[in-house]
Design an enzyme around this catalytic site. Sequence first.
Site, PDB file in Angstrom:
ATOM      1  N   HIS A 114      -5.928 -15.112  11.134  1.00 55.90           N
ATOM      2  CA  HIS A 114      -5.698 -15.962   9.959  1.00 55.90           C
ATOM      3  C   HIS A 114      -7.022 -16.481   9.382  1.00 55.90           C
ATOM      4  O   HIS A 114      -7.093 -16.837   8.195  1.00 55.90           O
ATOM      5  CB  HIS A 114      -4.802 -17.129  10.371  1.00 55.90           C
ATOM      6  CG  HIS A 114      -4.088 -17.817   9.250  1.00 55.90           C
ATOM      7  ND1 HIS A 114      -4.634 -17.969   7.992  1.00 55.90           N
ATOM      8  CD2 HIS A 114      -2.874 -18.436   9.203  1.00 55.90           C
ATOM      9  CE1 HIS A 114      -3.787 -18.632   7.220  1.00 55.90           C
ATOM     10  NE2 HIS A 114      -2.720 -18.924   7.927  1.00 55.90           N
ATOM     11  N   ASP A 142       3.906  -0.679  -0.803  1.00 53.93           N
ATOM     12  CA  ASP A 142       4.435   0.684  -0.943  1.00 53.93           C
ATOM     13  C   ASP A 142       3.326   1.667  -0.600  1.00 53.93           C
ATOM     14  O   ASP A 142       2.302   1.739  -1.288  1.00 53.93           O
ATOM     15  CB  ASP A 142       4.926   0.904  -2.377  1.00 53.93           C
ATOM     16  CG  ASP A 142       5.581   2.265  -2.580  1.00 53.93           C
ATOM     17  OD1 ASP A 142       5.525   3.110  -1.663  1.00 53.93           O
ATOM     18  OD2 ASP A 142       6.136   2.485  -3.667  1.00 53.93           O
TER      19      ASP A 142
END
Length: 439
Positions: free
Chosen positions: A166, A383
Site C-alpha cells: 500500500h 480488461d
Amino acid sequence: MEPKCENNRIIPVKKAQPVFVQPQTKPDAEFYFLSNIDQDFAAMIHTVYCFKADEEKKSTKNVANVIKEALAKVLVHFYPLAGNLIIGDNGKFIVKCTNEGVPFVEAEADCDLDVLGDVTVPDLDVVGNLVHTIPGAENVLQMPLLTIQVTRFKCGGFVIGLVNNHIMSDGISAMEFVNSWGETARGLPLSTPPFIDRRVLVPRQPPLIQYPHDTYLELDDVSNITSLYMNEEMANESFYFTPEKLTKLKQIATEDGVVKSCTSFTVLTALVWRARSKALKMRHDQKTRLLFVVDVRSKLETPLPRGYFGNAIMLTSCVCTAGELNGKPLSFAVEMVQNAINIVTEDFIRSAVDYIEVNGPKVSFTATLLLTSWSRLSFNTADFGWGEPVQSGCATLTEKVMALFLSGGTDGRKKGVTVLLGLPASAMEIFKEVMEMHV
C-alpha cells in the site's frame, strides 16, 4: 492445508516457480522518493480478479504469457514497482531502484472457476492460494513491492492475484495501474499515464504543525482489549446493508436535528464504530478512536496532477470515550465523522505532512477502528483482452482492527454496502447481535 471451495472440494493449484519480470527498459534513477503520506501505509494488500472466458471466441491457453509480456511493458511507466523497499538515511521508507523485477507465478487449477463461489468476502481457505506470498517474510522490507499470480482453471477462466504494498499506491492509483496494464495487454496506449513524481507532497521548511493530529495519539488500553485479541481466535464476518436499510439509518441519525443530512458512508461508519466498542466491552472511560482515509486529490488548492501515482489519501480521526460514543444518540458519532472529513483542508494536509516529518508516522491501533471504503473503486473495469472481471475482491483483511466497506452484496446484488470486519470470537457474537437490529 490446501484451499477448499464452497462444497468442501479441495481446489488443487499447481504453481510454477516465480520468474522476475523486469521493465523492458532500465530506469535511470537509483532511488525513488516516497512522501510522508506514503509512510503511513506500509502494509500488504491482497486482491483477486476473476475472469470467465469464452474459449470458442478467444482461447486463454496463452493468457499468462500475454499478461506477463504486458507487465514488462507497463513497468516502464511504473518502474518503482520493480525495485525494493528500504529504510533511508533519514529513517524513512524509500524505494531502491534495483530493477530486480516483479515476481510472477503461473499456476493451474484442476477445477472450474465457479467452485470459488463468492470472492467478495475474504476467505483465505478459498483464495489464499491464488496469490503469491513470500515464505518466511516477516515484514514489508522482506517482501517485494508487488507480486503477481495468474491461475488458469479447467474451464478456461483465470484469476489474477496481486499482492502489493500500500505504500506504493492508494486504491485509485492501484486501479489506474491495473487498468493501464490491461490496456497494454490489448495493445492500447495508456488512457491515464502515471505521474510518478511524489515531491509535490514534500514537507515545508521549516515544518509548521497547525493541528493536534489525534491520528497519532497514543491511547491507554484500560479495557484489556489487547489481551482479548491475543487470547481468542479471530472471526471474520460480512454484513449486507440494503439501500432501504441505509435510508432508515439516515433517518435515525437525523431525527434529533443534530445533523441535517448524512451520507451512507458517514452513518454506516458511525454505526460500526459504536457497535464495535460495545462488542469489545470497552469501559465507560476508555478512549476510543476511529481512523479512516479521505481522498486529498480535490482538497489541495493546487490539485495533484492527473494520474498521480502514490497515496493521495490522508488519515483523519475521531476520538471520544466509549461512554460518550454509546451513551449519546447515533447523531453524535455521525457529526464526529462529518467533522473529521471537513477538517481535511489544504492547511490540515500540509500540517500532517509536517507532523510526520518531525515526529514520524507512529500510528497506534490501541482501542482503534481502522475503516477503509472500497465502495467507489472500479475494480471490475480491468480488461486484459478477455473482457472485464466477473468478480473481484480482497483476499485478506490487512489489520485485525480493520473494517472494510464494499459496494453491493453477495449473490449479484449491485446496490447497498457490504461491511467486512474481524473481531475476537466472543466479541463477534455481540457485534452480530447489534447488527441484527439494523441489517
